[in-house]
Design an enzyme around this catalytic site. Structure first.
Site, PDB file in Angstrom:
ATOM      1  N   HIS A  68      11.595  -2.822 -10.050  1.00 57.42           N
ATOM      2  CA  HIS A  68      10.584  -3.278  -9.095  1.00 57.42           C
ATOM      3  C   HIS A  68      10.524  -4.807  -9.056  1.00 57.42           C
ATOM      4  O   HIS A  68      10.601  -5.411  -7.966  1.00 57.42           O
ATOM      5  CB  HIS A  68       9.220  -2.713  -9.479  1.00 57.42           C
ATOM      6  CG  HIS A  68       8.120  -3.111  -8.547  1.00 57.42           C
ATOM      7  ND1 HIS A  68       7.745  -2.354  -7.465  1.00 57.42           N
ATOM      8  CD2 HIS A  68       7.312  -4.205  -8.524  1.00 57.42           C
ATOM      9  CE1 HIS A  68       6.772  -2.956  -6.815  1.00 57.42           C
ATOM     10  NE2 HIS A  68       6.480  -4.084  -7.445  1.00 57.42           N
ATOM     11  N   GLU A  69      10.399  -5.407 -10.223  1.00 56.30           N
ATOM     12  CA  GLU A  69      10.279  -6.862 -10.273  1.00 56.30           C
ATOM     13  C   GLU A  69      11.591  -7.555  -9.888  1.00 56.30           C
ATOM     14  O   GLU A  69      11.578  -8.639  -9.314  1.00 56.30           O
ATOM     15  CB  GLU A  69       9.828  -7.313 -11.663  1.00 56.30           C
ATOM     16  CG  GLU A  69       8.474  -6.759 -12.100  1.00 56.30           C
ATOM     17  CD  GLU A  69       7.350  -7.070 -11.112  1.00 56.30           C
ATOM     18  OE1 GLU A  69       7.462  -8.081 -10.392  1.00 56.30           O
ATOM     19  OE2 GLU A  69       6.371  -6.303 -11.066  1.00 56.30           O
ATOM     20  N   HIS A  75      11.620  -8.166  -6.180  1.00 56.63           N
ATOM     21  CA  HIS A  75      10.908  -9.395  -5.805  1.00 56.63           C
ATOM     22  C   HIS A  75      11.750 -10.630  -6.137  1.00 56.63           C
ATOM     23  O   HIS A  75      11.893 -11.550  -5.318  1.00 56.63           O
ATOM     24  CB  HIS A  75       9.583  -9.500  -6.559  1.00 56.63           C
ATOM     25  CG  HIS A  75       8.560  -8.469  -6.159  1.00 56.63           C
ATOM     26  ND1 HIS A  75       8.221  -8.231  -4.857  1.00 56.63           N
ATOM     27  CD2 HIS A  75       7.795  -7.632  -6.921  1.00 56.63           C
ATOM     28  CE1 HIS A  75       7.286  -7.289  -4.816  1.00 56.63           C
ATOM     29  NE2 HIS A  75       7.012  -6.903  -6.045  1.00 56.63           N
TER      30      HIS A  75
END
Length: 453
Positions: A22-23, A26
């Site tokens: 997920h990170e 980003h």
């Protein structure tokens, strides 16, 4: 490995994989959009490990492994060197900010597809969707022992798991559903399972038990584990024999034996007990004896048999080749997304208890450990579902979550200017209150469902 240690281990592995992907979504889009990333952290709190790359980004693993974050250069969070202002997140166009924020949930969706693909290629062991026994609604709807459930509604059901999920979805809505079956004679037919007749006050976790449908693998095989001395079957039947018929009546599972022996005893006289021993079919004349059942302590007609212990072995595998697994993975993600959105809708409308909707870390840990014990394919499926859940959850329009930031940017696109800092601050408080409430509910459900019961 004990259940506790295994649960903690698989929870940490699962969260580590999901949060990292997920990170990284980003981080990857931010870097390619020209934004300077100050820190990429898996976990919160004090860093246990850290290193810095040539771009000045700190990569850290922190002490509290319940999430993670990517910290970007931003003028709203501190002074920025004039030489680096162009790399600040807040100076990027709204479209770049949307891309950076959306990249996290999108990374989880991509991971979900990849995990489903790998699960299909490896092959998930399961059970054939064969009906072992019918009663209640299932019997009234025309389903029969030996039927293979081919599809529920428009959803193909190659295994029991797919059939159960499709039936559960219809049962939660109390909607009648067409069930396509293939009988023992090979003919296919469609039956309508009248799930609208399910009582309204049943615990959602027990819904499938009230359909009257019992799978074949749920029935204990009629395999003899021990023959008791000084009983009618002593010296006649043997350990490992599979009882196939008593007095001409077929035996499908161990549960059929008691009733047939009781009827035979009341009738009086001997009858043929048919068994399969290795590759041979044998028949022996036996007469039941009325005696005390060592398990129940009651007097009843007995042959003197004890069931063989053991877990049912999977008789089906859900598997695709590497190429066919690609569209299958996308289809599976689509179906699971539809089910999750429907579940959220039922919870908000009050048709589904939030106690059975929101799971906390204890429930997730135990589930992760249980799936891991069933093999890599089962664990990959659960990890895919968790990744999908994380992606969907983060897209909800709640401030603090990615979906809340996306909502702000969509408003900015419409009105032509950013949302004021005062509105964003108020939204942060509202979002924080919602998240804390959701976490509180999750922990409460954990305590009630795992520790109290």
């Amino acid at each position: 490995m004990s259940e506790f240690i295994g649960s903690v281990w698989w929870l940490l592995v699962s969260l580590g994989v999901l949060v990292t992907f997920h990170e990284f979504g980003h981080y990857w889009v931010a870097r390619r959009s020209g934004v300077k990333v100050l820190r990429f952290s898996v976990g919160f709190g004090k860093p246990l490990w850290m290193r810095r790359n040539r771009h000045g980004t700190e990569f850290a693993i922190a002490a509290i492994p319940l999430g993670g974050y990517v910290k970007m250069l931003d003028e709203r969070e501190g002074d920025v060197d004039p030489a680096e202002v162009a790399q600040a997140f807040n100076r990027q166009s709204v479209f770049k900010r949307i891309a950076i924020v959306a990249a996290g949930p999108i990374a989880n969706l991509i991971l979900c597809v990849a995990l489903f693909w790998l699960m299909f290629v490896i092959g998930r062991p399961d059970f054939a969707p064969a009906v072992g026994k019918v009663e209640g609604l299932a019997a009234q709807s025309g389903l029969s022992r030996g039927d293979i459930i081919v599809a529920v509604g428009d959803r193909a059901t190659p295994t029991t798991s797919e059939a159960a999920l499709a039936l559960l979805s219809a049962a939660l809505d109390r909607s009648d559903v067409p069930v396509q079956v293939r009988g023992e004679d090979g003919r296919e037919a469609t039956r309508t399972l009248r799930l609208s007749k399910l009582p309204a006050d049943i615990d959602e976790r027990q819904l499938l038990n009230h359909t009257g449908l019992i799978w074949r693998h749920q029935l204990t095989p009629a395999v003899i584990g021990r023959v008791l001395p000084d009983r009618p079957a002593w010296g006649v039947l043997a350990e490992g024999d599979r009882v196939t018929a008593i007095d001409g009546e077929p035996v499908a599972s161990w549960g059929d034996i008691g009733g047939l022996v009781d009827a035979l005893g009341k009738r009086g006289g001997e009858a043929m007990v048919e068994v399969q021993r290795g590759g041979d079919r044998l028949a022996f004349p036996l007469t039941p004896l009325k005696a005390k059942n060592p398990e129940t302590g009651k007097q009843q007609w007995l042959l003197g048999l004890e069931v063989a212990k053991g877990e049912p072995q999977p008789d089906a595998v859900l598997r695709y080749g590497p190429i066919d697994a690609i569209p299958a993975a996308f289809r599976e993600m689509g179906r699971q997304t539809q089910d999750m959105v429907a579940m959220i809708g039922r919870a908000f409308s009050g048709r589904l208890s939030v106690q059975n909707t929101v799971a906390g870390p204890i429930t997730i840990a135990r589930a992760a450990n249980g799936h891991a014990q069933h093999g890599p394919a089962w664990y990959l499926q659960m990890l895919a579902l968790l990744s999908l859940s994380l992606g969907i959850l983060n897209l909800l329009p709640i401030p603090i979550l990615d979906g809340g930031h996306l909502l702000y940017y969509l408003i900015e696109l419409v009105k032509g200017s950013p949302v004021s800092e005062r509105v964003m601050a108020a939204g942060q408080y509202v979002g924080l209150a919602l998240i804390v409430s959701l976490m509180g509910l999750a922990f409460y459900n954990d305590i009630v469902n795992n520790l109290v019961r």
